[in-house]
Scaffold this active site. Sequence first.
Site, PDB file in Angstrom:
ATOM      1  N   SER A  28       0.839  -1.204   0.000  1.00 22.07           N
ATOM      2  CA  SER A  28       0.000   0.000   0.000  1.00 22.07           C
ATOM      3  C   SER A  28       0.870   1.249   0.000  1.00 22.07           C
ATOM      4  O   SER A  28       0.366   2.364   0.059  1.00 22.07           O
ATOM      5  CB  SER A  28      -0.932   0.010   1.215  1.00 22.07           C
ATOM      6  OG  SER A  28      -0.185  -0.103   2.405  1.00 22.07           O
ATOM      7  N   ASN A 115      -1.599  -2.663  13.178  1.00 26.61           N
ATOM      8  CA  ASN A 115      -3.050  -2.469  13.145  1.00 26.61           C
ATOM      9  C   ASN A 115      -3.478  -1.202  13.887  1.00 26.61           C
ATOM     10  O   ASN A 115      -4.347  -0.464  13.428  1.00 26.61           O
ATOM     11  CB  ASN A 115      -3.774  -3.682  13.738  1.00 26.61           C
ATOM     12  CG  ASN A 115      -3.487  -4.952  12.955  1.00 26.61           C
ATOM     13  OD1 ASN A 115      -2.853  -4.898  11.895  1.00 26.61           O
ATOM     14  ND2 ASN A 115      -3.933  -6.089  13.464  1.00 26.61           N
ATOM     15  N   THR A 160     -38.954  26.364 -11.435  1.00 21.18           N
ATOM     16  CA  THR A 160     -39.356  25.026 -11.013  1.00 21.18           C
ATOM     17  C   THR A 160     -39.528  24.266 -12.326  1.00 21.18           C
ATOM     18  O   THR A 160     -39.959  24.862 -13.325  1.00 21.18           O
ATOM     19  CB  THR A 160     -40.677  25.038 -10.203  1.00 21.18           C
ATOM     20  OG1 THR A 160     -41.686  25.617 -11.026  1.00 21.18           O
ATOM     21  CG2 THR A 160     -40.548  25.845  -8.914  1.00 21.18           C
ATOM     22  N   HIS A 161     -39.150  23.011 -12.331  1.00 24.49           N
ATOM     23  CA  HIS A 161     -39.167  22.214 -13.578  1.00 24.49           C
ATOM     24  C   HIS A 161     -38.300  22.855 -14.667  1.00 24.49           C
ATOM     25  O   HIS A 161     -38.547  22.650 -15.854  1.00 24.49           O
ATOM     26  CB  HIS A 161     -40.593  22.038 -14.106  1.00 24.49           C
ATOM     27  CG  HIS A 161     -41.577  21.645 -13.061  1.00 24.49           C
ATOM     28  ND1 HIS A 161     -41.845  20.335 -12.732  1.00 24.49           N
ATOM     29  CD2 HIS A 161     -42.329  22.396 -12.220  1.00 24.49           C
ATOM     30  CE1 HIS A 161     -42.739  20.296 -11.757  1.00 24.49           C
ATOM     31  NE2 HIS A 161     -43.050  21.541 -11.414  1.00 24.49           N
ATOM     32  N   SER A 282     -11.744  26.193 -27.329  1.00 24.75           N
ATOM     33  CA  SER A 282     -11.847  24.962 -28.095  1.00 24.75           C
ATOM     34  C   SER A 282     -10.712  24.927 -29.107  1.00 24.75           C
ATOM     35  O   SER A 282     -10.300  25.956 -29.621  1.00 24.75           O
ATOM     36  CB  SER A 282     -13.196  24.924 -28.819  1.00 24.75           C
ATOM     37  OG  SER A 282     -13.106  24.091 -29.955  1.00 24.75           O
ATOM     38  N   LYS A 288     -15.399  29.664 -28.841  1.00 24.32           N
ATOM     39  CA  LYS A 288     -15.852  28.994 -27.615  1.00 24.32           C
ATOM     40  C   LYS A 288     -15.167  29.475 -26.347  1.00 24.32           C
ATOM     41  O   LYS A 288     -13.980  29.793 -26.326  1.00 24.32           O
ATOM     42  CB  LYS A 288     -15.614  27.487 -27.748  1.00 24.32           C
ATOM     43  CG  LYS A 288     -16.480  26.860 -28.811  1.00 24.32           C
ATOM     44  CD  LYS A 288     -17.832  26.511 -28.275  1.00 24.32           C
ATOM     45  CE  LYS A 288     -17.696  25.202 -27.539  1.00 24.32           C
ATOM     46  NZ  LYS A 288     -18.934  24.518 -27.373  1.00 24.32           N
ATOM     47  N   GLU A 295     -17.894  21.757 -15.264  1.00 23.64           N
ATOM     48  CA  GLU A 295     -18.193  20.414 -15.797  1.00 23.64           C
ATOM     49  C   GLU A 295     -17.406  19.341 -15.054  1.00 23.64           C
ATOM     50  O   GLU A 295     -17.910  18.259 -14.751  1.00 23.64           O
ATOM     51  CB  GLU A 295     -17.862  20.355 -17.289  1.00 23.64           C
ATOM     52  CG  GLU A 295     -18.744  21.259 -18.133  1.00 23.64           C
ATOM     53  CD  GLU A 295     -18.166  21.413 -19.536  1.00 23.64           C
ATOM     54  OE1 GLU A 295     -18.242  20.461 -20.310  1.00 23.64           O
ATOM     55  OE2 GLU A 295     -17.628  22.500 -19.832  1.00 23.64           O
ATOM     56  N   TYR A 322      -9.169  -6.680  13.149  1.00 25.69           N
ATOM     57  CA  TYR A 322      -8.511  -6.224  11.918  1.00 25.69           C
ATOM     58  C   TYR A 322      -8.560  -7.301  10.840  1.00 25.69           C
ATOM     59  O   TYR A 322      -8.338  -8.480  11.100  1.00 25.69           O
ATOM     60  CB  TYR A 322      -7.041  -5.839  12.189  1.00 25.69           C
ATOM     61  CG  TYR A 322      -6.332  -5.388  10.930  1.00 25.69           C
ATOM     62  CD1 TYR A 322      -6.410  -4.073  10.508  1.00 25.69           C
ATOM     63  CD2 TYR A 322      -5.634  -6.297  10.131  1.00 25.69           C
ATOM     64  CE1 TYR A 322      -5.803  -3.659   9.323  1.00 25.69           C
ATOM     65  CE2 TYR A 322      -5.022  -5.895   8.946  1.00 25.69           C
ATOM     66  CZ  TYR A 322      -5.112  -4.574   8.556  1.00 25.69           C
ATOM     67  OH  TYR A 322      -4.516  -4.167   7.386  1.00 25.69           O
ATOM     68  N   GLN A 327      -7.077  -2.384   4.482  1.00 22.68           N
ATOM     69  CA  GLN A 327      -6.020  -1.640   3.790  1.00 22.68           C
ATOM     70  C   GLN A 327      -6.566  -0.924   2.553  1.00 22.68           C
ATOM     71  O   GLN A 327      -5.969   0.032   2.071  1.00 22.68           O
ATOM     72  CB  GLN A 327      -4.902  -2.620   3.400  1.00 22.68           C
ATOM     73  CG  GLN A 327      -3.687  -1.961   2.781  1.00 22.68           C
ATOM     74  CD  GLN A 327      -2.557  -2.953   2.573  1.00 22.68           C
ATOM     75  OE1 GLN A 327      -2.067  -3.532   3.532  1.00 22.68           O
ATOM     76  NE2 GLN A 327      -2.174  -3.175   1.335  1.00 22.68           N
TER      77      GLN A 327
END
Length: 468
Positions: A28, A115, A160-161, A282, A288, A295, A322, A327
Amino acid sequence: MKHSSSDKLWQGRSSGDVADITVEIGQSIDLDIQLYREDIQGSRAHARMLEKIGILKREELDQILEGLTQVEGEIAAGQMTLRWELEDIHTHVENRLLELIGDPARKLHTARSRNDQVAVDTHLFVKKKAAALRFEILDLCRDLLAQAEKNIDITIPAYTHLQVAQPARLAHPLMAHFWSFFRDAERLQFALQQADRLPLGSGACLGVNYDTDREFLREELKFAAIYENSMDAVASRDHILNLLYAISVFGLHASRIAEEIILWCSVEFSFLKLPDSVTTGSSIMPQKKNPDLAELIRGKTGRLNGNLVNMMTAVKGLPLAYNRDLQEDRQPLLDSTYQAQLIVRSLRAMVQGMEFQDRNMQQSLEKGYATATDLADALVWEKQVPFREAHHAVGKLVAICEQNGHSLTSIPTSERSQAHPAFSDDAFYRRAVDPATSADRKRSQGGTAKSRIQEQFALARRKLEEAG
Ligand code: ARG
């Protein structure tokens, strides 16, 4: 490649070589190298405690502390070579300490297990990250409040909607986001409080065969409390789950404001301009200006929720205490905390740079007949028309507007009186259809009237001050 079992700190029992796959699936360190500060912090406290109860001599403690400082510096400078066969951060630190100071390093792991070590590392990490993220979210709240205060006199359609509903003060949706983020800060505070319990000293699961001083450890590591039960301490991961949940909900809230930013920046809405520094162009379309940050924030909710589900599923059905499954906590913990930081910083950059396009909002209010309800209500209050009849009259008026290309404010008196004779009263009519007046009529507590919004500002400022 075979790995000699003598590479391992748990080498005593096994005699054979360790297969590559055992090493590869077991490591790890590629992730938990990021916990080195917490790991070393835990080791310092543990070493001091061992000296206090007579297991380490004073000189040994000094050597260990000095060695740990050197190891920390080396890792910070990127000088530590990561070796999968050394598995995790605990072993890397101990191994390097052994190289640096020799024998005293062999005593450091007395009365301790990996642990409880990994548990203390992640508790410290959760506390640190929850506190830092909470502060950044509170700063985001401050940014939203500043924009809301600055733009108190702009009206915008409420939806709304996703259909124009009624005129709101722009401050109202901005403050709606404020409050949901403020609750995220509260959730992080809760996560922080729950993680404020010391697991170190639990050993592998049942405590240790030494008369350790956990109260000393608690004070050294600045925990508010000590786990009441050593099995629970090494087996539970709800300190991580709490944080992941708080981050997931924050991510959902972030995705909602992100979606509004995306919509508002579109040509169709044109309510908002973002500074160039937080948009992209773009490669093919020269005109653009894309709201990529928003996003990406919206897109990242998937992985945040995935990380939460990942951790919940890893814990489900695990017998005490444990198990190595645990892990798997590193990946969701490290990923979600980092992503959350990216999200809050991106949001702050966008919110700080928001430039609102007042005129386009007014056009949408007109096009969407946003004050139709107000007009119906005005007929009821001022002209004693029954609501059903008023609703019908305004419906008819909207139909006439649509047919002849008018808005509720631009329609000539002669045309509007076809819908209801009361509409020929100019003063009455204009008052009823004015968007700002409409907003100020919503004077119920928590409503969009200027006086109520100002109450919200005051409350928000007070809450921010209390939150620190
Ligand atoms: N690498 C483990 C982890 O990070 C440390 C504890 C392993 N314990 C064990 N008995 N193998 O969770």
